[in-house]
Write an enzyme that holds these catalytic residues in place. Structure first.
Site, mmCIF file in Angstrom:
data_model
loop_
_atom_site.group_PDB
_atom_site.id
_atom_site.type_symbol
_atom_site.label_atom_id
_atom_site.label_comp_id
_atom_site.label_asym_id
_atom_site.label_seq_id
_atom_site.Cartn_x
_atom_site.Cartn_y
_atom_site.Cartn_z
ATOM 1 N N GLU A 1 0.809 -1.204 0.000
ATOM 2 C CA GLU A 1 0.000 0.000 0.000
ATOM 3 C C GLU A 1 0.848 1.261 0.000
ATOM 4 O O GLU A 1 2.043 1.234 0.295
ATOM 5 C CB GLU A 1 -0.946 -0.019 1.202
ATOM 6 N N CYS B 1 0.203 1.769 9.067
ATOM 7 C CA CYS B 1 1.132 1.066 8.209
ATOM 8 C C CYS B 1 0.769 -0.425 8.112
ATOM 9 O O CYS B 1 0.825 -1.148 9.090
ATOM 10 C CB CYS B 1 2.505 1.287 8.834
HETATM 11 N N1 SAH Z 1 10.484 0.116 8.771
HETATM 12 C C1 SAH Z 1 10.737 1.510 8.821
HETATM 13 C C2 SAH Z 1 9.805 2.320 7.953
HETATM 14 C C3 SAH Z 1 8.373 1.892 7.929
HETATM 15 S S1 SAH Z 1 7.463 2.075 9.434
HETATM 16 C C4 SAH Z 1 10.713 1.992 10.267
HETATM 17 O O1 SAH Z 1 10.328 1.236 11.135
HETATM 18 O O2 SAH Z 1 11.128 3.128 10.484
HETATM 19 C C5 SAH Z 1 7.248 3.827 9.529
HETATM 20 C C6 SAH Z 1 6.928 4.340 10.908
HETATM 21 O O3 SAH Z 1 5.600 3.981 11.295
HETATM 22 C C7 SAH Z 1 7.840 3.791 11.991
HETATM 23 O O4 SAH Z 1 8.277 4.812 12.830
HETATM 24 C C8 SAH Z 1 6.944 2.808 12.693
HETATM 25 O O5 SAH Z 1 7.374 2.548 13.978
HETATM 26 C C9 SAH Z 1 5.618 3.509 12.626
HETATM 27 N N2 SAH Z 1 4.459 2.677 12.871
HETATM 28 C C10 SAH Z 1 4.309 1.356 12.674
HETATM 29 N N3 SAH Z 1 3.066 0.956 13.016
HETATM 30 C C11 SAH Z 1 2.412 2.062 13.436
HETATM 31 C C12 SAH Z 1 1.088 2.326 13.899
HETATM 32 N N4 SAH Z 1 0.211 1.348 14.017
HETATM 33 N N5 SAH Z 1 0.776 3.585 14.251
HETATM 34 C C13 SAH Z 1 1.661 4.585 14.114
HETATM 35 N N6 SAH Z 1 2.915 4.411 13.673
HETATM 36 C C14 SAH Z 1 3.290 3.162 13.329
HETATM 37 FE FE1 SF4 Z 2 9.137 -3.206 10.080
HETATM 38 FE FE2 SF4 Z 2 9.232 -2.341 12.574
HETATM 39 FE FE3 SF4 Z 2 9.124 -0.582 10.556
HETATM 40 FE FE4 SF4 Z 2 6.999 -2.138 11.178
HETATM 41 S S1 SF4 Z 2 7.916 -0.525 12.437
HETATM 42 S S2 SF4 Z 2 7.785 -1.709 9.149
HETATM 43 S S3 SF4 Z 2 8.011 -4.050 11.805
HETATM 44 S S4 SF4 Z 2 10.773 -2.027 11.028
#
Ligand code: SAH
Ligand code: SF4
Length: 340
Positions: A89, A330
């Protein structure tokens, strides 16, 4: 077959040289693909017919398809179906300063953060460069507007797909490509330290965002498995080195989880940890999902947390909440589709 949208200009130049053509043909092809947005090679009118035929033989122009769109006032969320029936997505966000797009970098994620939907479903595979480029091209075509900034914060850990991400950044940053300024591109990582060093060695001005989410190792170990390999102190050193080498401020992402990491004590501990670093903190209201037992901090807890950081001289903002009505967390739209 190689996909044409996976080729940065330098690689396309090598291709043209390898078939005995001049390398400026690569620039011409780039202009067709990314400026004129022409997908039918037969219409590349400034290339000879035999070159067009050769390109057709050697490259695929296929893209994923848009499977579903969910809209809200300030967001539009896209579910893409890839050729192997995997789903990813991307989310468009309308700001007063322009339009940004959050792109996915992998199908699922292996980093296994406890609060994250993408981690829950694990990594199926990396995204190919052309699949990431397509996220932008297809969405620009749909909204009929230009996307001005890209955040690599969708499904996946971009530094776990670094080779493809480098090509992706190259293509979208190329003035003859999508011409998105490097300072308008943000890469978010959970903190794979050796790759952060590789990124800084590229000497680009890309924005780096680090998902920290906890002010100490004990808590971060519980929330983010990656911390058991690369702990907070190593991460702080990497951030220091990054800001020194690039003179760029690093963003610290901190997702606010009710009763877990959102107390005043945590705020003070975070302030001590970040004092003196060239960083700014982005507090992220947690997007709740059905499958995971985390809830979002109250508005008051977030404001108090923010106030303490400010009071301690740390730059901080609270992230605007986008489209919480439309499964914007995400990986949520994908997980719905996978589980159907
Ligand atoms: N893997 C990378 C980039 C993708 S996640 C990372 O972890 O930085 C992007 C951001 O969204 C990250 O900071 C992650 O911790 C956050 N994130 C993941 N799930 C989330 C949610 N349910 N609500 C808010 N932020 C979330
Ligand atoms: Fe992957 Fe963690 Fe980023 Fe989620 S928050 S996308 S599990 S690295």
């Amino acid at each position: 077959m190689n996909n044409i949208y996976s080729y940065p200009k330098t690689k396309l130049e090598k291709y043209f040289l390898s078939i005995g053509e001049k390398k400026y043909k690569a620039t011409q092809v780039f202009e067709w693909l990314y400026i004129k947005k022409e997908r039918d090679v037969n219409n590349f009118s400034n290339l000879k017919k035999e070159i067009r035929e050769k390109i057709k033989e050697d490259f695929s122009f296929d893209m994923p398809i848009i499977k579903k769109i969910e809209s809200d006032v300030d967001t539009k969320k896209y579910l893409f179906e890839l050729s192997d029936k995997n789903y990813i997505e991307a989310v468009v966000m309308y700001h007063n300063y322009g339009i940004s797009l959050c792109v996915s970098s992998q199908v699922g994620c292996n980093m296994g953060c406890a609060f994250c939907e993408s981690g829950r479903l694990k990594k199926v595979r990396d995204l190919e460069t052309f699949e990431m480029v397509s996220e932008i091209l297809l969405i620009e075509e749909d909204i009929k507007e230009r996307i001005s900034s890209i955040v690599i914060m969708g499904i996946g850990e971009p530094l776990d797909n670094f080779e493809n991400i480098k090509d992706f950044i190259n293509i979208i940053n190329d003035p003859k490509g999508l011409a998105i300024g490097i300072r308008h591109i943000t890469l978010s990582t959970s903190g794979i330290i050796p790759k952060i060093y590789e990124l800084m060695e590229l000497d680009t001005d890309i924005n780096l965002a680090i998902s920290l989410h906890a002010p100490n190792d004990e808590l971060r170990n519980k929330l983010m498995k990656v911390n058991k390999v690369y702990n907070i102190s190593q991460l702080m050193t990497a951030i220091k080195d990054y800001t020194k080498r690039t003179s760029r401020r690093v963003t610290i992402e901190y997702v606010m989880l009710k009763g877990i990491n959102d107390s005043k004590e945590h705020a003070k501990e975070l302030s001590r940890l970040l004092k003196g670093l060239n960083v700014y903190v982005n507090l992220i209201p947690y997007n709740e999902t059905n499958h995971l037992n985390f809830s979002k901090s109250s508005k008051k807890a977030i404001n108090d947390f923010c106030f303490i950081l400010k009071d301690q001289g740390i730059n901080v903002t609270i992230r605007k909440e986008f489209g919480s009505k439309i499964s914007a967390a995400c990986g949520q739209l994908r997980s719905k589709e996978v589980e159907k």
